[in-house]
Scaffold this active site. Structure first.
Site, PDB file in Angstrom:
ATOM      1  N   SER A 108       0.848  -1.192   0.000  1.00  0.00           N
ATOM      2  CA  SER A 108       0.000   0.000   0.000  1.00  0.00           C
ATOM      3  C   SER A 108       0.881   1.238   0.000  1.00  0.00           C
ATOM      4  O   SER A 108       1.993   1.224   0.539  1.00  0.00           O
ATOM      5  CB  SER A 108      -0.892   0.007   1.241  1.00  0.00           C
ATOM      6  OG  SER A 108      -1.504   1.269   1.417  1.00  0.00           O
ATOM      7  N   SER A 109       0.390   2.309  -0.596  1.00  0.00           N
ATOM      8  CA  SER A 109       1.161   3.555  -0.631  1.00  0.00           C
ATOM      9  C   SER A 109       1.314   4.179   0.756  1.00  0.00           C
ATOM     10  O   SER A 109       2.127   5.089   0.923  1.00  0.00           O
ATOM     11  CB  SER A 109       0.504   4.558  -1.581  1.00  0.00           C
ATOM     12  OG  SER A 109      -0.820   4.845  -1.172  1.00  0.00           O
ATOM     13  N   CYS A 110       0.563   3.697   1.753  1.00  0.00           N
ATOM     14  CA  CYS A 110       0.690   4.253   3.103  1.00  0.00           C
ATOM     15  C   CYS A 110       1.995   3.839   3.770  1.00  0.00           C
ATOM     16  O   CYS A 110       2.298   4.291   4.876  1.00  0.00           O
ATOM     17  CB  CYS A 110      -0.495   3.855   3.974  1.00  0.00           C
ATOM     18  SG  CYS A 110      -0.486   2.121   4.461  1.00  0.00           S
ATOM     19  N   TYR A 137      -1.060  -0.486  10.237  1.00  0.00           N
ATOM     20  CA  TYR A 137      -1.234  -1.139   8.937  1.00  0.00           C
ATOM     21  C   TYR A 137       0.014  -0.960   8.075  1.00  0.00           C
ATOM     22  O   TYR A 137       0.501  -1.906   7.441  1.00  0.00           O
ATOM     23  CB  TYR A 137      -2.459  -0.556   8.235  1.00  0.00           C
ATOM     24  CG  TYR A 137      -2.711  -1.091   6.844  1.00  0.00           C
ATOM     25  CD1 TYR A 137      -3.234  -2.363   6.656  1.00  0.00           C
ATOM     26  CD2 TYR A 137      -2.433  -0.311   5.725  1.00  0.00           C
ATOM     27  CE1 TYR A 137      -3.479  -2.856   5.374  1.00  0.00           C
ATOM     28  CE2 TYR A 137      -2.672  -0.793   4.440  1.00  0.00           C
ATOM     29  CZ  TYR A 137      -3.196  -2.065   4.278  1.00  0.00           C
ATOM     30  OH  TYR A 137      -3.426  -2.546   3.012  1.00  0.00           O
ATOM     31  N   LYS A 141       2.647  -3.774   6.405  1.00  0.00           N
ATOM     32  CA  LYS A 141       2.939  -3.859   4.972  1.00  0.00           C
ATOM     33  C   LYS A 141       4.435  -3.711   4.689  1.00  0.00           C
ATOM     34  O   LYS A 141       4.987  -4.373   3.799  1.00  0.00           O
ATOM     35  CB  LYS A 141       2.139  -2.808   4.203  1.00  0.00           C
ATOM     36  CG  LYS A 141       0.654  -3.130   4.103  1.00  0.00           C
ATOM     37  CD  LYS A 141       0.447  -4.431   3.351  1.00  0.00           C
ATOM     38  CE  LYS A 141      -1.006  -4.802   3.204  1.00  0.00           C
ATOM     39  NZ  LYS A 141      -1.187  -6.081   2.470  1.00  0.00           N
ATOM     40  N   HIS A 180     -12.784   3.257   2.780  1.00  0.00           N
ATOM     41  CA  HIS A 180     -11.875   4.317   2.385  1.00  0.00           C
ATOM     42  C   HIS A 180     -12.696   5.502   1.851  1.00  0.00           C
ATOM     43  O   HIS A 180     -13.903   5.409   1.673  1.00  0.00           O
ATOM     44  CB  HIS A 180     -10.903   3.815   1.324  1.00  0.00           C
ATOM     45  CG  HIS A 180      -9.855   2.900   1.868  1.00  0.00           C
ATOM     46  ND1 HIS A 180      -9.931   1.537   1.734  1.00  0.00           N
ATOM     47  CD2 HIS A 180      -8.720   3.148   2.565  1.00  0.00           C
ATOM     48  CE1 HIS A 180      -8.870   0.971   2.304  1.00  0.00           C
ATOM     49  NE2 HIS A 180      -8.131   1.927   2.828  1.00  0.00           N
TER      50      HIS A 180
END
Length: 319
Positions: A108-110, A137, A141, A180
């Protein structure tokens, strides 16, 4: 990856997993293996090992994860870190143990620092502090990426990692407690139209900018990478996105137009915005020969139609 290769799609009922599953089927892959969470709890190592031993998958798409928006991440931080760590550990270990040919891990880009320079390049990973609202989270990842890298380095496996931007589309989660931003907006705006509500309250200021990728495009990218890209090529993970972002206020206007809502939006600035901007650098993916094909307007329109159809069938609303 041949048409009759044994392919396991972990998380095939979710947003991304379902898109990958649909695309594999429509592309003529005849030996795609899927299990629901009731049939196979990916958090349980013994169950995962038993599954791999019995099915001997050659290719694995890791789309299974516990996901959610700002509210869900804030309320359930323990589940967001422990469930995801367990799923990743069990599948990656089993993939090595049972000699999977290739594994694709969806991140994920987070994972990137809160104040990353824009657009965000892959090498910015671990270059600063994370956004607090989704830190558990993100840490899980990041651990998945590093786990794949460690297995590749130590055992010569071909485990690749993909970092998508914000994904939306068919089979999305529209639960306002855990959704989201884009699907949450779709539901709020459709319900406002149905109830003839003149205003819709949205969290934050509407100023943050986000990048969005249609789930079918991500599925196409994942299958493309499974076919074309090896960890040995450049040895690093790959961003997947459109390379374009949009302000949340403008996003709400596009959704309103797709829905046919003519009311106005009220922004509750006492609620968190999250990071001010998040746009991925997708040059590495472009050099590998892939670009997104679905415009944001088209993708939103398709998602709205799907949600309206599902809601009608469930008797929740009448369009």
């Amino acid at each position: 990856m041949l048409k009759d290769s044994r392919i396991f799609v972990a998380g095939h009922t979710g947003l991304v997993g379902s898109a990958i599953y649909r695309q594999l089927q429509s592309s003529g892959y005849t030996n795609v293996i899927v299990k629901s969470s009731k049939e196979l709890d990916l958090r349980q190592s013994e169950a995962v090992n038993h599954f791999f031993e019995n099915n001997q998958p050659e290719y694995v798409f890791m789309a299974a994860a516990k996901v959610g928006g700002i509210y869900a991440n804030y309320r359930y931080p323990v589940e967001f870190i422990t469930d995801n760590l367990s799923i990743q550990l069990n599948i990656i270990q089993a993939a090595h143990r049972y000699q999977v040919t290739k594994l694709l891990f969806l991140g994920s880009s987070c994972i990137y620092p809160k104040h990353s320079e824009q657009p965000i390049r892959e090498e910015y990973l671990l270059d600063g502090k994370l956004e607090p609202t989704n830190e558990p989270y993100a840490i899980a990842k990041i651990a998945g990426i590093k786990m794949c890298e460690a297995y590749n380095r130590q055992y010569g496996t071909d485990f690749i990692s993909v970092m998508p931007t914000n994904i939306y589309g068919i089979q999305d989660n529209f639960n306002l407690e855990s959704a989201h931003v884009l699907p949450a907006l779709i539901r709020k705006i459709i319900e406002a139209k149905q109830s003839n509500t003149e205003t819709v309250e949205l969290w934050g200021t509407g100023k943050p900018r986000r990048e969005f990728l249609f789930s079918d495009d991500l599925a196409d990218a994942c299958i493309y990478l499974m076919q074309k890209y090896s960890n040995q090529d450049i040895g690093e993970f790959v961003n997947v996105g459109t390379g374009e972002d949009i302000a949340i206020a403008d996003l709400a206007d596009i959704i309103a137009q797709a829905v046919g809502y003519t009311g106005r939006f009220v922004y509750n600035d006492s609620k968190p915005d999250g990071v001010s901007r998040k746009r991925l650098d997708v040059e590495r993916m472009k050099k590998l020969g892939w670009e997104a094909q679905t415009s944001l307007t088209e993708g939103i329109a398709r998602t709205v139609r799907w949600y309206e159809q599902q809601s009608e069938q469930a008797g929740a609303i009448r369009i």
